[in-house]
Design a protein around this motif. Structure first.
Motif, PDB file in Angstrom:
ATOM      1  N   THR A  26       0.811  -1.222   0.000  1.00 17.05           N
ATOM      2  CA  THR A  26       0.000   0.000   0.000  1.00 17.05           C
ATOM      3  C   THR A  26       0.844   1.271   0.000  1.00 17.05           C
ATOM      4  N   GLY A  27       2.076   1.203   0.521  1.00 18.24           N
ATOM      5  CA  GLY A  27       2.889   2.407   0.671  1.00 18.24           C
ATOM      6  C   GLY A  27       2.449   3.288   1.812  1.00 18.24           C
ATOM      7  N   ALA A  54     -13.809  -4.977   8.046  1.00 17.57           N
ATOM      8  CA  ALA A  54     -13.212  -3.821   8.721  1.00 17.57           C
ATOM      9  C   ALA A  54     -13.092  -2.668   7.725  1.00 17.57           C
ATOM     10  N   PRO A  55     -13.550  -1.465   8.090  1.00 18.74           N
ATOM     11  CA  PRO A  55     -13.441  -0.324   7.173  1.00 18.74           C
ATOM     12  C   PRO A  55     -12.008  -0.083   6.698  1.00 18.74           C
ATOM     13  N   ALA A  56     -11.034  -0.270   7.589  1.00 18.90           N
ATOM     14  CA  ALA A  56      -9.643  -0.042   7.203  1.00 18.90           C
ATOM     15  C   ALA A  56      -9.178  -1.061   6.171  1.00 18.90           C
ATOM     16  N   ALA A  57      -9.718  -2.282   6.236  1.00 18.46           N
ATOM     17  CA  ALA A  57      -9.365  -3.299   5.250  1.00 18.46           C
ATOM     18  C   ALA A  57      -9.890  -2.911   3.873  1.00 18.46           C
ATOM     19  N   LYS A  58     -11.112  -2.443   3.813  1.00 18.37           N
ATOM     20  CA  LYS A  58     -11.669  -2.000   2.530  1.00 18.37           C
ATOM     21  C   LYS A  58     -10.911  -0.790   1.991  1.00 18.37           C
ATOM     22  N   THR A  87      -6.830   1.281  -1.973  1.00 18.47           N
ATOM     23  CA  THR A  87      -5.479   1.767  -2.247  1.00 18.47           C
ATOM     24  C   THR A  87      -4.773   0.844  -3.230  1.00 18.47           C
ATOM     25  N   LEU A  88      -4.840  -0.457  -2.985  1.00 24.42           N
ATOM     26  CA  LEU A  88      -4.160  -1.411  -3.855  1.00 24.42           C
ATOM     27  C   LEU A  88      -4.701  -1.352  -5.281  1.00 24.42           C
ATOM     28  N   LEU A  89      -5.981  -1.184  -5.430  1.00 28.46           N
ATOM     29  CA  LEU A  89      -6.578  -1.159  -6.762  1.00 28.46           C
ATOM     30  C   LEU A  89      -6.171   0.080  -7.562  1.00 28.46           C
TER      31      LEU A  89
END
Length: 364
Positions: A168-169, A248-252, A257-259
């Protein structure tokens, strides 16, 4: 200091002082700066009057934002990337020198510390963060992969924290940098001038004992459950799927970010991190990173990523391939091949390399 090396190198008492001095460029590293740092460290290693080395950055924004990526962009477009490969060869050797330096190497990781800034600081024996620290390896956002020994450091973070940060950076603060093994001590930013002054006369461990404090709470420890569960997946596609499904909202947020990152860079970074876990020294990882970095010079995503982020600043990179599914195993394997085009078939280090880093040098 000459007009183009932008490093202030001097001694104050028993301390060798190195200050990265390009504040308008957030102290981004150039090839002359790398050579100047290496020359100063080589000289002070042999000088008994220098007991400690201290690294900091000019200005109030941070230690170093990384390498000069605009210069890399221009070099690839005009010169094919030869100058960038030469820069990385010397930079990675400098990273290894810092990691095995026989005297205390105190890196003040105050403010922004990213990419090449991590390379000149997080391999040191005394790594200090403050409440202002923002530490990151953001390379996948410019079509590149973590280098300067970043995959060595991230692959040794607890659980899958390093995979999360590498893909993710994400920039982390002091407590999370400590948790991930990117730093050793928290010192309030207001105490840094006194700490620097005392290092000129006193042993580093004594100075640290007077200034180190508990770091303010971070967030990664609380996120370990979803980070470890999602990033343990064998492929980037499955990592994204797990993040989206977790709840988890942070996971989404991480999935989003990755996409937006370079699909090729994500797959190469995951492969590099997994491989680095099995390599037994920083030097071996730097050899791998050099092959990956040189391969990126002939990949369309590096120039495009830098264009979108720092040249045109439209923040809309057109990745090629544009989808994770279109990046093949053969595409990834090409980054790890010892290609002769930029000298990536020649070793960075000779057979006389000292023992790999592990034991921190004494701070006496």
């Amino acid at each position: 200091m000459t007009a183009d090396d932008h490093v202030l190198a001097r001694t104050e008492g028993h301390a060798g002082r190195l200050t990265l001095d390009r504040p308008r460029a957030l102290n981004a590293l150039t090839h002359p700066m790398v050579r100047r740092l290496d020359a100063a460290l080589a000289a002070w290693e042999r000088d008994p009057a220098v007991r400690t080395v201290v690294l900091d950055g000019a200005g109030d924004r941070g230690l170093c934002a990384g390498g000069d990526i605009r210069a890399i962009h221009d070099d690839v477009r005009a010169g094919g990337g030869t100058a960038s490969a030469a820069f990385w060869r010397d930079e990675y050797r400098l990273n290894a020198r810092i990691a095995r330096y026989p005297k205390p190497y105190v890196a003040l990781m105050d403010g922004i510390v990213m990419g090449g800034g991590v390379g000149v600081s997080a391999h040191g024996s005394v790594r200090i963060v403050t409440e202002r620290s923002r530490v990151a390896m953001p390379e996948t956002g410019i079509g590149f992969a973590p280098d300067v020994g970043g995959t060595f450091l991230l692959s040794r973070a607890p659980g899958e924290l390093g995979t999360h940060l590498g893909l993710t950076g994400t920039a982390v603060g002091a407590a999370d940098a400590l948790l991930c093994g990117l730093a050793d001590h928290f010192v309030p930013a207001a105490a840094l001038p006194a700490l620097i002054a005392e290092l000129a006369t006193d042993p580093a461990d004594e100075v640290l004992s007077r200034h180190v404090r508990p770091a303010p709470p971070g967030r990664l420890a609380a996120d370990r459950e979803w980070i470890d569960a999602c990033y343990a997946a064998p492929t980037v596609e499955e990592i994204v799927e797990r993040l989206l499904d977790h709840g988890a909202p942070a996971a989404k947020e991480a999935a989003g970010t990755l996409l937006g990152r370079s699909p090729t860079s994500l797959k190469v970074t995951l492969a590099a991190l997994r491989s680095a876990r099995g390599l037994d020294s920083l030097e071996a990882v730097l050899e791998q990173e050099f092959r990956v970095s040189c391969a990126a010079l002939s990949s369309p995503d590096l120039v495009e990523g830098i264009r979108a982020q720092v040249v045109d600043k439209d923040r809309n990179p057109r990745w090629n391939p544009a989808r994770l599914a279109d990046v093949t195993e053969e595409d990834v394997a090409r980054f790890f091949a010892p290609d002769a085009a930029f000298g990536a078939d020649r070793p960075l280090f000779g057979t006389d390399v000292p023992a790999p880093p592990g034991e921190r040098p004494s701070m006496e």
